[in-house]
Motif scaffolding. Structure first.
Motif, PDB file in Angstrom:
ATOM      1  N   TYR A   1       0.758  -1.142  -0.082  1.00  0.00           N
ATOM      2  CA  TYR A   1      -0.024  -0.029  -0.008  1.00  0.00           C
ATOM      3  C   TYR A   1       0.871   1.282  -0.090  1.00  0.00           C
ATOM      4  N   GLN A   2       0.322   2.165  -0.777  1.00  0.00           N
ATOM      5  CA  GLN A   2       0.900   3.602  -0.976  1.00  0.00           C
ATOM      6  C   GLN A   2       0.256   4.424   0.360  1.00  0.00           C
ATOM      7  N   MET A   3       1.052   4.991   1.178  1.00  0.00           N
ATOM      8  CA  MET A   3       0.520   5.636   2.385  1.00  0.00           C
ATOM      9  C   MET A   3       0.940   7.296   1.921  1.00  0.00           C
ATOM     10  N   PRO A   4       0.326   8.142   2.478  1.00  0.00           N
ATOM     11  CA  PRO A   4      -0.600   8.024   3.462  1.00  0.00           C
ATOM     12  C   PRO A   4      -2.152   7.847   2.987  1.00  0.00           C
ATOM     13  N   ASP A   5      -2.310   7.628   1.653  1.00  0.00           N
ATOM     14  CA  ASP A   5      -3.619   7.887   1.132  1.00  0.00           C
ATOM     15  C   ASP A   5      -4.021   6.232   0.873  1.00  0.00           C
ATOM     16  N   PHE A   6      -3.374   5.276   1.616  1.00  0.00           N
ATOM     17  CA  PHE A   6      -3.865   4.067   1.384  1.00  0.00           C
ATOM     18  C   PHE A   6      -4.250   3.502   0.245  1.00  0.00           C
ATOM     19  N   VAL A   7      -3.373   3.512  -0.892  1.00  0.00           N
ATOM     20  CA  VAL A   7      -3.652   3.105  -2.131  1.00  0.00           C
ATOM     21  C   VAL A   7      -3.262   1.814  -2.467  1.00  0.00           C
ATOM     22  N   CYS A   8      -4.178   0.573  -2.647  1.00  0.00           N
ATOM     23  CA  CYS A   8      -3.473  -0.712  -2.807  1.00  0.00           C
ATOM     24  C   CYS A   8      -2.784  -0.742  -4.066  1.00  0.00           C
ATOM     25  N   ILE A   9      -1.411  -1.068  -3.913  1.00  0.00           N
ATOM     26  CA  ILE A   9      -0.563  -1.526  -5.225  1.00  0.00           C
ATOM     27  C   ILE A   9      -0.699  -2.703  -5.738  1.00  0.00           C
ATOM     28  N   HIS A  10      -0.504  -3.792  -4.789  1.00  0.00           N
ATOM     29  CA  HIS A  10      -0.470  -5.343  -5.405  1.00  0.00           C
ATOM     30  C   HIS A  10      -1.231  -5.710  -3.958  1.00  0.00           C
ATOM     31  N   LEU A  11      -2.035  -6.606  -4.066  1.00  0.00           N
ATOM     32  CA  LEU A  11      -2.707  -7.528  -3.247  1.00  0.00           C
ATOM     33  C   LEU A  11      -2.774  -9.086  -4.029  1.00  0.00           C
ATOM     34  N   LEU A  12      -1.829  -9.946  -3.433  1.00  0.00           N
ATOM     35  CA  LEU A  12      -1.617 -11.227  -4.040  1.00  0.00           C
ATOM     36  C   LEU A  12      -1.545 -12.412  -2.887  1.00  0.00           C
ATOM     37  N   SER A  13      -1.603 -13.705  -3.352  1.00  0.00           N
ATOM     38  CA  SER A  13      -1.500 -14.736  -2.391  1.00  0.00           C
ATOM     39  C   SER A  13      -0.221 -15.493  -2.676  1.00  0.00           C
ATOM     40  N   ILE A  14       0.589 -15.785  -1.893  1.00  0.00           N
ATOM     41  CA  ILE A  14       1.875 -16.571  -2.154  1.00  0.00           C
ATOM     42  C   ILE A  14       1.701 -18.048  -1.579  1.00  0.00           C
ATOM     43  N   SER A  15       0.940 -18.186  -0.658  1.00  0.00           N
ATOM     44  CA  SER A  15       0.372 -19.729  -0.155  1.00  0.00           C
ATOM     45  C   SER A  15      -0.797 -19.573   0.530  1.00  0.00           C
ATOM     46  N   ARG A  16      -0.871 -20.921   1.207  1.00  0.00           N
ATOM     47  CA  ARG A  16      -2.285 -21.018   1.940  1.00  0.00           C
ATOM     48  C   ARG A  16      -2.092 -20.961   3.528  1.00  0.00           C
ATOM     49  N   GLU A  17      -0.796 -20.765   3.898  1.00  0.00           N
ATOM     50  CA  GLU A  17      -0.375 -20.858   5.160  1.00  0.00           C
ATOM     51  C   GLU A  17      -0.079 -19.396   5.634  1.00  0.00           C
ATOM     52  N   LYS A  18       0.040 -19.061   7.062  1.00  0.00           N
ATOM     53  CA  LYS A  18       0.405 -17.858   7.692  1.00  0.00           C
ATOM     54  C   LYS A  18       1.555 -17.291   7.237  1.00  0.00           C
ATOM     55  N   ILE A  19       1.573 -16.105   6.909  1.00  0.00           N
ATOM     56  CA  ILE A  19       2.862 -15.223   6.380  1.00  0.00           C
ATOM     57  C   ILE A  19       3.530 -14.820   7.913  1.00  0.00           C
ATOM     58  N   THR A  20       4.777 -15.087   8.323  1.00  0.00           N
ATOM     59  CA  THR A  20       5.262 -14.982   9.515  1.00  0.00           C
ATOM     60  C   THR A  20       6.218 -13.716   9.283  1.00  0.00           C
ATOM     61  N   THR A  21       6.854 -13.631   8.604  1.00  0.00           N
ATOM     62  CA  THR A  21       7.683 -12.251   8.524  1.00  0.00           C
ATOM     63  C   THR A  21       7.417 -11.431   7.129  1.00  0.00           C
ATOM     64  N   ALA A  22       7.469 -10.332   7.044  1.00  0.00           N
ATOM     65  CA  ALA A  22       7.355  -9.628   5.626  1.00  0.00           C
ATOM     66  C   ALA A  22       8.435  -8.187   6.177  1.00  0.00           C
ATOM     67  N   VAL A  23       9.173  -7.926   4.894  1.00  0.00           N
ATOM     68  CA  VAL A  23      10.071  -6.718   5.437  1.00  0.00           C
ATOM     69  C   VAL A  23      10.422  -6.312   3.928  1.00  0.00           C
ATOM     70  N   PHE A  24      10.876  -4.940   4.009  1.00  0.00           N
ATOM     71  CA  PHE A  24      11.614  -4.096   2.889  1.00  0.00           C
ATOM     72  C   PHE A  24      13.015  -4.151   2.875  1.00  0.00           C
ATOM     73  N   ASN A  25      13.642  -4.276   1.532  1.00  0.00           N
ATOM     74  CA  ASN A  25      15.168  -4.157   1.614  1.00  0.00           C
ATOM     75  C   ASN A  25      15.391  -2.463   1.819  1.00  0.00           C
ATOM     76  N   ASP A  26      16.715  -2.035   1.933  1.00  0.00           N
ATOM     77  CA  ASP A  26      16.898  -0.595   2.100  1.00  0.00           C
ATOM     78  C   ASP A  26      16.268   0.381   1.048  1.00  0.00           C
ATOM     79  N   LEU A  27      16.564  -0.246  -0.265  1.00  0.00           N
ATOM     80  CA  LEU A  27      16.048   0.451  -1.412  1.00  0.00           C
ATOM     81  C   LEU A  27      14.389   0.456  -1.530  1.00  0.00           C
ATOM     82  N   GLY A  28      13.701  -0.539  -0.901  1.00  0.00           N
ATOM     83  CA  GLY A  28      12.413  -0.712  -1.037  1.00  0.00           C
ATOM     84  C   GLY A  28      12.034  -1.266  -2.203  1.00  0.00           C
TER      85      GLY A  28
END
Length: 893
Positions: A324-351
């Motif tokens: 999502y792009q903030m602060p306007d809360f614009v959805c850029i991507h909404l995808l499914s990568i598995s059926r199990e819980k995502i336990t971590t999500a993180v950006f790299n330095d450049l984003g």
């Protein structure tokens, strides 16, 4: 003997958080170790340091030098990431849910239960008290779950399970000031972040995110002057205070909220005074906006915020992630990568890269959101690895596990490049064909499958008239005959590789056939069974069993020496028997019960010394030259024996992880209760992170009789051992994963033929006098790698035949090893290949007569030449098509 731990394969991610260091290094916990993946080079390396239990949280300093690793017992390791060594250790008194370095790297915020602790970050210098507790905040009413620092390192946001987010100030205040509370959430806080102005680095807003998928945006007012989300004042009355304070408040100064005077490593007090700047926690914050991700009933489980791009990534329990792009809360991507819980999500330095981890699947993904492509996609084995196989050139390693999958790894990079999942039951045996282009796998599903490593497909399936369970596999040197031993019918099935037809069924064993191997020199097949016998079969002549070696206990496994002149087998009483397969005589035995004796299980009613469980070897492996043998079993040790002298050379302890059962030699009586051992009492919280260890509770795998899963606690053991054909590395399939040990390349002075005149100065003098023969012989006698390579390079191409013919045979192995290393690193390829050619011409008969001694060095040379040939072939083919394209376009012009 000079082996040390190099890498851990089979489980890239098992739970906890991951961090990205220096934009390209992905650091993730793997059990009680730390794995580092270079995303540019696609190489994975596991740090040699270990924690006492499985790691829960990690944090990296802003400059990427230091790493903080905290395990389940709250023990913390402070690691120098570049040198891969542990600098300091500390134990926290409360469970740590989050830890984070300050942006300036001087402080560490630790969420220890309900407490927020601020520690001074240690440096390189050894100190008696490297960690100094600066401040403790005890305002939260429940466990702290999320932390974030302000860019100036003066304020901290702390989200808690009490549904609130608190803004703490680290300034040195004259009197205690309560933190500001952000209220309104209806579920536990998952993330809280500062929103900043990209130009001035000024804090504009605060975002708080809860587990029910709600995100609140907060803004503050200064003297009734409200800041909107663009950073502009809604009204700007005159600011009180000194002109300098008004100038800084209006953004006319240097753009910084504070003038940082931090504590240096000498311990000088550098906290800011109360009057130096207004405090964010004393301002009037108000709710600007409420947004919802609308993913119910799924819970939000992971999130990260990139301050530079003002973007937010979130992961949910149903495997969906959103960008999502903030602060306007614009959805850029909404995808499914598995059926199990995502336990971590993180950006790299450049984003530009997003990293996702799924602990239940052991999956780690790095995704570039702009091009929508994968940078890294790794998944470990879901359950224990049962079997291993090295390719003939030692560049590939295949693994088979209880999750029905076969994975092929590149040994040099530590990455899996293909996964075969056609089997429907546990994979129990693997075998690489001599051509290096195909792989065989046997499974409990009753099939033996052949895999093409060029096209990545199953091109042949070998089956039986009735369903069987295969537990062993072998193929002859020509690759024409495939044999597999069964667990249930006690028979050996023989197929033709070309046609896939069943040729013969070898009967005679009265127990499961767990060991099967063809002789390296002839077509004799050896098999071992739990019926206390080893049988030799002449498969091509069809004569049946030609020899039987009887034992007093069940035979668990067998292995041929590389020259085929010796056969080793292990029995249930912990003895290794060495047979002469030609004469049918027992040569000698090794008593290994005391050597393999490991730790005590939690459910054992006897001490480790008096217990008979697991005191035997279930897997054996000869070295490349046959001089020593590796042995492992249901223990934390792997033993290395000298075959000729029957003595123990070394014991490798495969792990120190106390999260596994069987690591401790003595149990602490304080942990015993009326209900049994304290660690086996299930009092875990229901919303605890689910990882691979939790999945062990429902694991049903075939094992030795009497070995039951210990109420979900995995038992440490070694299921398979394989040594590389080059002899420079070996791999062990353990409960922790696939441990790879390689030869230690550090300098060790081990001269071959030392004399008073053999010195580095003498080598340099010979080179200066134009005597390359004498210089090379002196360097070989000195056995110093740098000098040997220097002498090889200094020889002119015209003198190579004469110098090669002057090398005595006893130095030939060392010279071949040096040439193999030069081929991988030296740019003078034609020159080194000329050396190899001349050595083969001059010493060809001697090499054939002593092939067993020189086999590891020759395999290393073959590996280097094969790898070089592949690289050059790819380069030439790409240049060829480029030249064709350029010629065609120039003709048209």
């Amino acid at each position: 003997m000079n082996y040390r731990f190099q890498n851990l394969l089979g489980a890239p991610y098992r739970g906890g958080n991951v961090v990205v260091v220096n934009n390209t290094l992905l650091v993730s916990p793997v059990g009680n170790r730390v794995s580092v993946t270079d995303l540019h080079k696609s190489e994975t390396l596991t740090l040699p340091c270990q924690s006492s239990t499985n790691l829960r949280r990690i944090a990296a300093s802003p400059d990427g030098v230091f790493l903080l690793a905290i395990d389940e017992k709250n023990r913390c390791l402070f690691i120098n990431l570049r040198r891969r060594v542990v600098l300091h250790r500390i134990t926290f008194k409360h469970p740590v849910a989050s830890a984070k370095f300050s942006p300036d790297g001087h402080l560490i915020a630790v969420a220890a239960g309900k407490l927020l602790q601020i520690w001074r970050s240690p440096g390189f210098r050894k100190e008696f008290f490297p960690f100094e507790l600066i401040k403790t905040f005890a305002d939260c009413n429940d466990k702290i779950t999320a932390l974030d620092w302000s860019p100036d390192s003066n304020f901290i946001l702390a989200g808690s399970k009490d549904l609130t987010v608190r803004l703490f100030c680290l300034k040195k205040l004259k009197k205690y000031s309560k933190p500001f509370l952000f209220l309104g959430h209806r579920d536990a806080i998952v993330g809280c972040f500062f929103g900043i102005d990209k130009k001035t680095n000024k804090i504009l807003r605060v975002c708080t995110i809860s587990r029910d998928g709600a995100i609140f945006s907060w803004g503050y007012t200064v003297d009734d002057g409200k800041f909107d989300e663009g950073g502009e004042h809604i009204s700007e009355p005159e600011s009180p205070g000194t002109p300098e304070q008004r100038q800084r408040q209006n953004g006319e100064g240097d753009g910084n909220l504070t003038v940082k005077k931090r504590k240096d490593f000498d311990g000088k007090d550098g906290f800011l005074d109360e009057e130096s700047e207004f405090s964010l926690h004393r301002l009037k914050w108000e709710l600007l906006k409420k947004d919802y991700f609308m993913q119910a009933p799924a819970k939000l489980t992971a999130c990260d915020y990139h301050k530079g791009l003002d973007m937010l990534v979130v992961g949910f329990s149903n495997g969906v992630f959103g960008l999502y792009q903030m602060p306007d809360f614009v959805c850029i991507h909404l995808l499914s990568i598995s059926r199990e819980k995502i336990t971590t999500a993180v950006f790299n330095d450049l984003g530009n890269w997003l990293t996702f981890g799924c602990a239940k699947l052991g999956q780690l993904l790095v995704w570039e959101w702009k091009s929508e492509s994968y940078i890294l996609k790794q998944q470990g084995h879901y359950f224990d690895v049962n079997c291993l196989a090295y390719s003939p050139d030692a560049q590939l390693l295949a693994t088979g596990a209880d999750d029905n999958k076969v994975k092929v790894w590149t040994v040099s990079s530590g990455c899996c490049f293909v996964t075969f999942s056609e089997h429907t039951n546990a994979v129990t045996a693997l075998h690489f064909m001599a051509s290096n282009h195909s792989l065989l796998s046997a499974s409990l599903d009753g099939t033996v499958r052949a895999w093409d490593l060029f096209r990545y497909r199953n091109f042949r399936t070998f089956t039986t008239p009735t369903s069987k369970q295969f537990v062993s596999l072998a193929a002859d040197q020509s690759g024409e005959v495939i044999c597999a031993g069964t667990l249930d019918s006690f028979e050996i099935y023989v197929w033709s590789m070309k046609t896939g037809r069943l040729l013969d069924v070898l009967s005679g064993h009265e127990g499961p056939v767990h060991g099967l191997m063809f002789s390296p020199t002839n077509a004799i097949l050896a098999s071992s069974s739990w019926d206390k016998s080893v049988r030799l079969w002449d498969v091509f002549e069809g004569k049946g069993a030609v020899e039987t070696f009887s034992h007093t206990h069940d035979v668990l496994t067998l292995v041929y020496r590389p020259d085929g002149k010796q056969l080793a087998c292990s029995t249930l009483d912990g003895i290794i028997h060495f047979w002469d397969p030609f004469e049918g005589l027992l040569m000698y035995t090794i008593e290994g019960r005391r050597d393999i004796a490991g730790g005590r299980l939690m459910t054992d009613r006897r001490s480790a010394a008096n217990s008979t469980t697991g005191k035997c070897f279930t897997t054996l492996c000869y070295s490349a030259d046959g001089s020593y043998i590796l042995a492992g079993g249901r223990s934390k040790y792997i033993c290395m024996y000298d075959v000729a002298d029957q003595v123990l050379l070394r014991r490798f302890q495969i792990t120190n992880n106390l999260s596994l059962d069987g690591v401790l030699d003595f149990l602490n009586s304080k942990n015993m209760t009326e209900a049994g051992p304290l660690e086996l009492i299930d009092d875990d919280n229901s919303d605890m992170e689910e990882g691979v260890d939790r999945q062990m509770q429902s694991k049903l795998a075939y094992e030795l009789p009497g070995s039951m899963p210990n109420r979900g606690r995995p038992v440490i053991q070694t299921k398979c051992l394989r040594i590389a054909p080059t002899g420079k590395s070996w791999a062990a399939a353990t409960t922790e994963g696939v441990l790879v040990y390689s030869m230690d390349d550090s300098f060790i002075f081990d001269p071959t033929d030392l004399d008073i005149d053999v010195t580095p100065e003498a080598v340099d003098a010979a080179l200066d006098d134009g005597q390359p023969k004498r210089a090379l012989i002196l360097s070989l006698r000195l056995n110093e790698d740098a000098l040997i390579k220097k002498c090889i390079i200094s020889v002119s191409p015209a003198e190579v035949p004469a110098v090669a013919s002057s090398v005595p045979f006893k130095y030939l192995q060392r010279l071949i090893e040096a040439l193999a290393d030069l081929l991988e690193n030296c740019p003078h390829l034609e020159f080194i290949l000329r050396w190899c050619q001349e050595l083969c011409k001059v010493h060809g008969p001697s090499i054939q007569q002593n092939s067993r001694t020189l086999l590891p060095a020759l395999k290393s040379l073959q590996k280097a030449i094969t790898r070089l040939h592949q690289d050059l072939a790819d380069t030439c083919s790409s240049n060829e098509y480029m030249l064709r394209y350029l010629c065609s376009t120039s003709g048209k012009r």
